[in-house]
Design a protein around this motif. Sequence first.
Motif, mmCIF file in Angstrom:
data_model
loop_
_atom_site.group_PDB
_atom_site.id
_atom_site.type_symbol
_atom_site.label_atom_id
_atom_site.label_comp_id
_atom_site.label_asym_id
_atom_site.label_seq_id
_atom_site.Cartn_x
_atom_site.Cartn_y
_atom_site.Cartn_z
ATOM 1 N N PRO A 14 76.024 -21.508 97.783
ATOM 2 C CA PRO A 14 75.890 -20.239 98.328
ATOM 3 C C PRO A 14 75.440 -19.936 99.874
ATOM 4 N N ASP A 15 74.812 -20.766 100.119
ATOM 5 C CA ASP A 15 74.738 -20.964 101.698
ATOM 6 C C ASP A 15 75.999 -21.049 102.253
ATOM 7 N N ALA A 16 76.971 -22.091 101.802
ATOM 8 C CA ALA A 16 78.081 -22.217 102.267
ATOM 9 C C ALA A 16 79.242 -21.059 102.267
ATOM 10 N N PHE A 17 79.012 -20.258 101.251
ATOM 11 C CA PHE A 17 79.964 -19.153 100.836
ATOM 12 C C PHE A 17 79.237 -17.943 102.203
ATOM 13 N N TRP A 18 78.020 -17.902 102.217
ATOM 14 C CA TRP A 18 77.378 -16.898 103.105
ATOM 15 C C TRP A 18 77.684 -17.047 104.724
ATOM 16 N N ARG A 19 77.850 -18.312 105.032
ATOM 17 C CA ARG A 19 78.050 -18.733 106.432
ATOM 18 C C ARG A 19 79.549 -18.541 106.729
ATOM 19 N N THR A 20 80.431 -18.969 105.607
ATOM 20 C CA THR A 20 81.932 -18.539 105.837
ATOM 21 C C THR A 20 82.088 -17.214 106.060
ATOM 22 N N LEU A 21 81.436 -16.349 105.098
ATOM 23 C CA LEU A 21 81.570 -14.833 105.246
ATOM 24 C C LEU A 21 81.207 -14.451 106.534
ATOM 25 N N GLY A 22 80.022 -14.813 106.845
ATOM 26 C CA GLY A 22 79.637 -14.425 108.189
ATOM 27 C C GLY A 22 80.612 -14.500 109.355
ATOM 28 N N ALA A 23 81.014 -15.868 109.487
ATOM 29 C CA ALA A 23 81.811 -16.121 110.504
ATOM 30 C C ALA A 23 83.209 -15.359 110.420
ATOM 31 N N SER A 24 83.550 -15.070 109.107
ATOM 32 C CA SER A 24 84.932 -14.090 109.177
ATOM 33 C C SER A 24 84.448 -12.903 109.794
ATOM 34 N N MET A 25 83.338 -12.391 109.077
ATOM 35 C CA MET A 25 82.981 -10.881 109.675
ATOM 36 C C MET A 25 82.757 -10.751 111.101
#
Length: 603
Positions: free
Chosen positions: A213-224
């Motif tokens: 879940p943290d990897a998903f969150w960090r990837t989404l944040g970097a995209s946004m």
Amino acid sequence: MLRFCVRRDDLGHVWRPTARGWSAGRSHVTPLRHPSLEEVACGGRGRFFLSIRERCAGAPKSELPEANAPEAPWGRALAAALAWPLQSMTVVVRAGNDGGRPGTLDVHAGPWGTGSLYAVAKGGELHADWDPSRLYPLLGGDCLDPLRAAAYLAWSDAPYSRRTLLRDLWLFTVGSRGTWPMGDDPAQPLRVTYPPPVRLPRVGRVAPGGDVPDAFWRTLGASMRRWVGPGGAADGDLAAYEVSGGLDSSLVAACAATLTGRPPRTYGLTMPGAQRAGQRLRRAELIDRFGAVDTTRELTADPLLAPGGARARARGVVPWEECYHESVGALFATAAADGVRSLFTGFGGDELCAPHPQDLRAPHHRDLCAPRPHDLRAPHPHDDPPVRENTTGAGNTTGAGNTTEAENTTEAENGRAATSTPPTPVPQHLSRTAQQLLHDTLTDQVSAFDLAPPGHVAESALESVTSGSALYLRHGIWPIHPLCTPELARLCRRLPGKWRSGRTVQRDLLTGLGLRTIGRPDGTDDFSPAMVTALRGPARPLLTDLFGAPLLADTGLVDPRVLLSRYLTWADGGPGHEMEFYSAAILELTLRSVEASGQGHTS
């Protein structure tokens, strides 16, 4: 993102800036002027390009050569424009030469699908527009592609392709390149070339101690950050979030609030009846956790195909656009009146965790003649279709490599191989001609429907992004889809089945953020009762009139007597499915819109 009309005779003229865009002779290119977008243009000796694109936080400033610069610096500037990291649309014009080489115009579509561009070549001119209905006056009366129209009537499906169900209307799909004119052959004056297929990674293993879940969150944040960061398309107070109260849109709004430190402005449609209570609880949880400033509108306040509305009057109806056009359009109008100029969505979230071929007991192939679960009922106006559960429970990761390895799948594993699966039953009002057209595609549906090649983002997500763009833009709103980024798609593609099954990664992430009611809801929203109520109630006189003397009868694809009889039986509570009649009504209204556009009525 832009519109243009270019005449063949003007390809050799010098392009000059105007108040609205650029022109050469009687030709013009008009970019969409919007706070989320920027444009770069560069002229030269017998050449010109204009690129309009999403603003990207942290992207370097474009360095453009002086007018009439040599080929090399001009080419470098063009290459930089084509490599833009967010969505873009680039028009390149090259003059001919004295040796007989004709001038050409190329259109390069960016990698995202937002602000899609449609085109019609006619009479020595190429016309293009982000709003396909504005091109209707260029189409003839016999404008339907029979095969694609039959598929739409059967399954409400418009496969993602450069060819639309309107015969002469082309779509510049993600990463495609259009070239015009193609010599002197009137049969194909425009050619749209697909990019190579993307080879996607196989499922991997989670490293010991890895936090998915943290990897998903960090990837989404970097995209946004590319959008919400300084100078990005959604930097400042003009952005808001389209929130249904489901997993995907809530994740996007939560991530934005965390990145910006500002309470998000959210907009959504509220459900009628018994579903209202659960949706209200989920929205309240997001508001309490992040201080969201929430605006809602009743779904039933603007009934589908409402009498007197633009679609009911056959004005600019586009068949592949939003089913709940009236209610979603009213919500966008509310947001626009509040000063919103960009809306984040949760489009593509469901596809991130869709089953992979190796998850299933048998090889998985896309079958256009078998309706997908979300094709059998009216799509949601927002972003959260029903969960497609992994059929093997925890998921089969046989053959998965280490997560750091870059193993690739084949095109067949991407679900794009031809299939001979028999078609599911089609509506009884389809003619034998329509049924035969669909049956003849069974041996090679990829070729028959000229499907776009597989990319990082799932085809159904691209369909949603593309089909929804014009409705946003008509209200002056730029849509942003953070769950459709290649990096997030690749991450989820590599997750073992137990993290994708039931969308565990998103649910665990939301629960960890304190949004348990959203992450583990008691039920899901179903918008189809609103469609049933509208088609059996307020829209019944309209459909009775449409099916009584349909233009569709002239196409030979439907039996009008059977269509009307079946609709009236269903409207009285008999058998059938609402999408069968919605699709027939919308296609009929599309034909009438094309006919009306030739008489000067387009909106």
